[in-house]
Design a protein around this motif. Structure first.
Motif, PDB file in Angstrom:
ATOM      1  N   LEU A   9      11.534   7.291  46.455  1.00  0.00           N
ATOM      2  CA  LEU A   9      11.889   5.905  46.741  1.00  0.00           C
ATOM      3  C   LEU A   9      10.670   4.981  46.629  1.00  0.00           C
ATOM      4  O   LEU A   9      10.753   3.885  46.068  1.00  0.00           O
ATOM      5  CB  LEU A   9      12.496   5.799  48.141  1.00  0.00           C
ATOM      6  CG  LEU A   9      13.868   6.459  48.323  1.00  0.00           C
ATOM      7  CD1 LEU A   9      14.245   6.494  49.799  1.00  0.00           C
ATOM      8  CD2 LEU A   9      14.929   5.733  47.509  1.00  0.00           C
ATOM      9  N   LYS A  49      17.284   6.443  52.744  1.00  0.00           N
ATOM     10  CA  LYS A  49      17.339   7.910  52.763  1.00  0.00           C
ATOM     11  C   LYS A  49      18.716   8.399  53.184  1.00  0.00           C
ATOM     12  O   LYS A  49      19.225   9.387  52.633  1.00  0.00           O
ATOM     13  CB  LYS A  49      16.262   8.460  53.716  1.00  0.00           C
ATOM     14  CG  LYS A  49      14.850   8.261  53.204  1.00  0.00           C
ATOM     15  CD  LYS A  49      13.825   8.740  54.214  1.00  0.00           C
ATOM     16  CE  LYS A  49      12.411   8.449  53.759  1.00  0.00           C
ATOM     17  NZ  LYS A  49      11.401   8.908  54.746  1.00  0.00           N
ATOM     18  N   SER A  50      19.335   7.720  54.127  1.00  0.00           N
ATOM     19  CA  SER A  50      20.667   8.100  54.578  1.00  0.00           C
ATOM     20  C   SER A  50      21.681   7.933  53.448  1.00  0.00           C
ATOM     21  O   SER A  50      22.492   8.829  53.174  1.00  0.00           O
ATOM     22  CB  SER A  50      21.072   7.243  55.784  1.00  0.00           C
ATOM     23  OG  SER A  50      22.381   7.541  56.195  1.00  0.00           O
ATOM     24  N   GLN A  61       3.601   7.248  53.262  1.00  0.00           N
ATOM     25  CA  GLN A  61       5.053   7.163  53.260  1.00  0.00           C
ATOM     26  C   GLN A  61       5.524   5.745  52.943  1.00  0.00           C
ATOM     27  O   GLN A  61       4.768   4.766  53.028  1.00  0.00           O
ATOM     28  CB  GLN A  61       5.611   7.623  54.600  1.00  0.00           C
ATOM     29  CG  GLN A  61       5.467   9.128  54.820  1.00  0.00           C
ATOM     30  CD  GLN A  61       6.167   9.599  56.080  1.00  0.00           C
ATOM     31  OE1 GLN A  61       6.037   8.989  57.139  1.00  0.00           O
ATOM     32  NE2 GLN A  61       6.908  10.689  55.975  1.00  0.00           N
ATOM     33  N   PHE A 103      14.891  12.578  58.408  1.00  0.00           N
ATOM     34  CA  PHE A 103      14.538  11.687  57.307  1.00  0.00           C
ATOM     35  C   PHE A 103      13.023  11.584  57.159  1.00  0.00           C
ATOM     36  O   PHE A 103      12.495  11.443  56.062  1.00  0.00           O
ATOM     37  CB  PHE A 103      15.133  10.298  57.530  1.00  0.00           C
ATOM     38  CG  PHE A 103      16.632  10.267  57.463  1.00  0.00           C
ATOM     39  CD1 PHE A 103      17.325  11.055  56.565  1.00  0.00           C
ATOM     40  CD2 PHE A 103      17.355   9.447  58.322  1.00  0.00           C
ATOM     41  CE1 PHE A 103      18.711  11.036  56.502  1.00  0.00           C
ATOM     42  CE2 PHE A 103      18.738   9.415  58.272  1.00  0.00           C
ATOM     43  CZ  PHE A 103      19.417  10.216  57.358  1.00  0.00           C
ATOM     44  N   SER A 136      20.947  10.513  50.608  1.00  0.00           N
ATOM     45  CA  SER A 136      21.292  11.870  51.036  1.00  0.00           C
ATOM     46  C   SER A 136      22.794  12.081  50.967  1.00  0.00           C
ATOM     47  O   SER A 136      23.275  13.113  50.489  1.00  0.00           O
ATOM     48  CB  SER A 136      20.795  12.127  52.460  1.00  0.00           C
ATOM     49  OG  SER A 136      19.390  12.078  52.521  1.00  0.00           O
ATOM     50  N   ASN A 161      14.868   4.421  56.418  1.00  0.00           N
ATOM     51  CA  ASN A 161      15.884   5.372  56.893  1.00  0.00           C
ATOM     52  C   ASN A 161      17.258   5.065  56.303  1.00  0.00           C
ATOM     53  O   ASN A 161      18.043   5.979  56.030  1.00  0.00           O
ATOM     54  CB  ASN A 161      15.949   5.350  58.416  1.00  0.00           C
ATOM     55  CG  ASN A 161      14.743   6.012  59.046  1.00  0.00           C
ATOM     56  OD1 ASN A 161      14.228   6.998  58.534  1.00  0.00           O
ATOM     57  ND2 ASN A 161      14.275   5.460  60.153  1.00  0.00           N
ATOM     58  N   MET A 202      11.616  14.253  54.873  1.00  0.00           N
ATOM     59  CA  MET A 202      12.026  14.278  53.460  1.00  0.00           C
ATOM     60  C   MET A 202      10.950  13.611  52.606  1.00  0.00           C
ATOM     61  O   MET A 202      11.100  12.496  52.118  1.00  0.00           O
ATOM     62  CB  MET A 202      13.384  13.575  53.293  1.00  0.00           C
ATOM     63  CG  MET A 202      14.525  14.292  53.965  1.00  0.00           C
ATOM     64  SD  MET A 202      16.105  13.433  53.702  1.00  0.00           S
ATOM     65  CE  MET A 202      17.199  14.405  54.746  1.00  0.00           C
ATOM     66  N   MET A 253      16.800  17.800  50.906  1.00  0.00           N
ATOM     67  CA  MET A 253      17.752  17.207  51.858  1.00  0.00           C
ATOM     68  C   MET A 253      18.508  18.282  52.632  1.00  0.00           C
ATOM     69  O   MET A 253      18.586  18.243  53.862  1.00  0.00           O
ATOM     70  CB  MET A 253      18.768  16.332  51.108  1.00  0.00           C
ATOM     71  CG  MET A 253      18.201  15.097  50.475  1.00  0.00           C
ATOM     72  SD  MET A 253      19.423  14.361  49.353  1.00  0.00           S
ATOM     73  CE  MET A 253      18.486  12.984  48.703  1.00  0.00           C
ATOM     74  N   LEU A 282      11.933  12.840  48.846  1.00  0.00           N
ATOM     75  CA  LEU A 282      12.800  11.674  48.760  1.00  0.00           C
ATOM     76  C   LEU A 282      12.020  10.409  49.067  1.00  0.00           C
ATOM     77  O   LEU A 282      12.179   9.389  48.395  1.00  0.00           O
ATOM     78  CB  LEU A 282      13.975  11.829  49.729  1.00  0.00           C
ATOM     79  CG  LEU A 282      14.959  10.652  49.796  1.00  0.00           C
ATOM     80  CD1 LEU A 282      15.564  10.369  48.428  1.00  0.00           C
ATOM     81  CD2 LEU A 282      16.052  10.920  50.833  1.00  0.00           C
ATOM     82  N   ASP A 283      11.164  10.465  50.073  1.00  0.00           N
ATOM     83  CA  ASP A 283      10.341   9.324  50.439  1.00  0.00           C
ATOM     84  C   ASP A 283       9.448   8.925  49.263  1.00  0.00           C
ATOM     85  O   ASP A 283       9.339   7.743  48.917  1.00  0.00           O
ATOM     86  CB  ASP A 283       9.479   9.672  51.661  1.00  0.00           C
ATOM     87  CG  ASP A 283       8.773   8.452  52.237  1.00  0.00           C
ATOM     88  OD1 ASP A 283       9.286   7.887  53.230  1.00  0.00           O
ATOM     89  OD2 ASP A 283       7.707   8.077  51.700  1.00  0.00           O
TER      90      ASP A 283
END
Length: 218
Positions: free
Chosen positions: A60, A168-169, A135, A50, A172, A165, A53, A36, A56-57
């Motif tokens: 999730l 992820k936001s 993704q 994003f 983060s 998104n 990432m 991040m 992170l993707d």
């Protein structure tokens, strides 16, 4: 009301699962934080950042694969008798659904499907060739968290791009600014009841990080 239910409660439930898992398995936090911070320092707090990432993707996507909110998805009622190519007949009025939880834990579709693996999809994205199809936002017949299909009745959720998104936001912001851990009241694992999964319960403790990071939107 239906739109609110689909867009708000599923996101909040997903974030809840993520935060509990991170508190339960803190070894996942540092590699996610490093990604991040590196990406945001390069590109700012943007949609494009994003998209880069991948860890992170993958995290999730793996959570949604491993901890389905429903055991089945895309429930439809037959409006007339339907005979499938193998001879199976779906009678008028009958309900049909995709067994998403069973599919997501099928070792014929996923290597070692019962194992939670943080980088399961990240390595596929890093290979670059066809990266986007691995993704979170990409819908496929093997990954049904956002549904699947192209017609009016059976279709992939058009809100999956926003949700990806949004998640992820949120994550983060949490991880760059807070440390978290489980409280002393314990943790209950998910259990299935009918077509739904009862989620985790317990409490989380948050502490502001001394070296918290604030980024301005680009």
């Amino acid at each position: 009301m239906s739109i609110n239910l689909a867009s708000i409660h599923t996101t909040s439930m997903s974030v809840t699962i993520v935060l509990f898992l991170l508190a339960q398995s803190p070894e996942y936090i540092e590699p996610l934080r490093k990604e991040m911070q590196s990406v945001i320092e390069d590109e700012g707090w943007t949609k494009a950042s994003f998209g880069r990432m991948w860890k992170l993707d993958s995290f999730l996507k793996e959570i949604l694969r491993h901890s389905n909110i429903d055991t089945v998805i895309m429930v439809c009622r037959a409006l007339k008798d339907i005979r499938l190519s193998d001879g199976t007949v779906i009678a008028r009025g009958g309900l049909v659904a995709a067994a998403s939880d069973a599919m997501h834990h099928d070792s014929a579709l996923y290597d070692n499907a019962g194992r939670f693996y943080l980088f399961r999809f990240a390595h596929m994205c890093e290979a670059k060739a066809g990266a986007t199809k691995h993704q979170l936002m990409h819908a496929s017949h093997n990954y049904l968290s956002f549904g699947y299909g192209r017609d009016v009745v059976m279709h992939s959720s058009p809100g999956r791009f926003f949700v990806a998104n949004e998640l992820k936001s949120l994550l983060s912001y949490f991880l760059l600014n807070f440390d978290l851990k489980l409280s002393d009241d314990g943790l209950r694992t998910p259990s299935c009841h009918g077509m739904n999964i009862i989620l985790l319960s317990g409490s989380l403790l948050f502490k502001k990080r001394k070296n918290s990071v604030h980024y301005e939107a680009a």
